[in-house]
Write an enzyme that holds these catalytic residues in place. Sequence first.
Site, mmCIF file in Angstrom:
data_model
loop_
_atom_site.group_PDB
_atom_site.id
_atom_site.type_symbol
_atom_site.label_atom_id
_atom_site.label_comp_id
_atom_site.label_asym_id
_atom_site.label_seq_id
_atom_site.Cartn_x
_atom_site.Cartn_y
_atom_site.Cartn_z
ATOM 1 N N LYS A 154 0.822 -1.225 0.000
ATOM 2 C CA LYS A 154 0.000 0.000 0.000
ATOM 3 C C LYS A 154 0.848 1.264 0.000
ATOM 4 O O LYS A 154 0.555 2.203 -0.724
ATOM 5 C CB LYS A 154 -0.935 0.033 1.221
ATOM 6 C CG LYS A 154 -1.972 -1.056 1.267
ATOM 7 C CD LYS A 154 -3.003 -0.789 2.360
ATOM 8 C CE LYS A 154 -2.413 -0.617 3.740
ATOM 9 N NZ LYS A 154 -1.675 -1.807 4.226
ATOM 10 N N ARG B 290 -10.048 0.829 9.456
ATOM 11 C CA ARG B 290 -9.560 -0.473 9.909
ATOM 12 C C ARG B 290 -10.690 -1.398 10.351
ATOM 13 O O ARG B 290 -10.456 -2.566 10.618
ATOM 14 C CB ARG B 290 -8.576 -0.291 11.073
ATOM 15 C CG ARG B 290 -7.269 0.340 10.654
ATOM 16 C CD ARG B 290 -6.311 0.439 11.820
ATOM 17 N NE ARG B 290 -5.067 1.106 11.444
ATOM 18 C CZ ARG B 290 -4.007 0.502 10.959
ATOM 19 N NH1 ARG B 290 -4.025 -0.806 10.767
ATOM 20 N NH2 ARG B 290 -2.918 1.173 10.665
ATOM 21 N N ARG C 139 11.964 -9.032 5.312
ATOM 22 C CA ARG C 139 12.410 -7.633 5.389
ATOM 23 C C ARG C 139 13.594 -7.490 6.348
ATOM 24 O O ARG C 139 13.651 -8.140 7.384
ATOM 25 C CB ARG C 139 11.262 -6.736 5.871
ATOM 26 C CG ARG C 139 10.176 -6.553 4.859
ATOM 27 C CD ARG C 139 9.286 -5.371 5.150
ATOM 28 N NE ARG C 139 8.710 -5.365 6.491
ATOM 29 C CZ ARG C 139 7.674 -4.595 6.841
ATOM 30 N NH1 ARG C 139 7.127 -3.786 5.954
ATOM 31 N NH2 ARG C 139 7.198 -4.631 8.066
ATOM 32 N N ARG D 201 -0.331 -10.534 13.326
ATOM 33 C CA ARG D 201 -0.743 -9.255 12.733
ATOM 34 C C ARG D 201 -1.723 -9.479 11.593
ATOM 35 O O ARG D 201 -2.712 -8.752 11.455
ATOM 36 C CB ARG D 201 0.487 -8.489 12.213
ATOM 37 C CG ARG D 201 1.302 -7.824 13.300
ATOM 38 C CD ARG D 201 2.658 -7.384 12.786
ATOM 39 N NE ARG D 201 2.588 -6.395 11.739
ATOM 40 C CZ ARG D 201 3.581 -6.139 10.884
ATOM 41 N NH1 ARG D 201 4.702 -6.839 10.948
ATOM 42 N NH2 ARG D 201 3.458 -5.200 9.973
#
Length: 205
Positions: free
Chosen positions: A15, A86, A120, A160
């Site tokens: 995003k 959200r 990452r 998450r």
Amino acid sequence: MNPNILILGAPGAGKGTQSARIADEFDVEHVTTGDALRANKHMETEHGTPASFMDAGELVPDPVVNEIVNAALSDADGYVLDGYPRNLSQAEYLDDITDLDVVLYLDVDEEELVHRLTGRRLDPETGDIYHVEYNPPEDEAVEARLEQRDDDNEETVRERLRVYRENTEPVIEHYDETGELVRIDGEQTPDEVWEDIRTTVENEA
């Protein structure tokens, strides 16, 4: 053309990358919840300031986030909204305060999201983000000092994603039902994703 765009997608869906390109291409504001809260952390609402919750390490409650987002959007001549809503109540509030031209949903399989997020790595000296497979550093000295953030381990990533799906699936269904949602294949290359997004915005807005 200054379209009002909402972009949805799980952590790791891309995003932020695509929002920056949308903002640049269509000359609109990139509005993120985090930036809006930090920029207006001392704004008084009837529920208190964002800072009163952020400084205590607590989640900022919906009514406060709603007011901050409302203030950010009212100042924008066209926007791409990233990180909000959200949950369904935030989506219903958003419907009341603005008209969206298009809702983009970056659709990425959960295992691909886990692969992206756990791969990452952070350069602690520069703050630059790399990926062990998709974007490794060319400099061996940089590679040697890369670190994995605590919240990028697999267990935390899966939790998450679980929380994201639990809260945000109703939002996706909401915009599906209103006919505003356009699904974008987020597993393509970033450039291919961008071409789909640009075409969609030009056609819908």
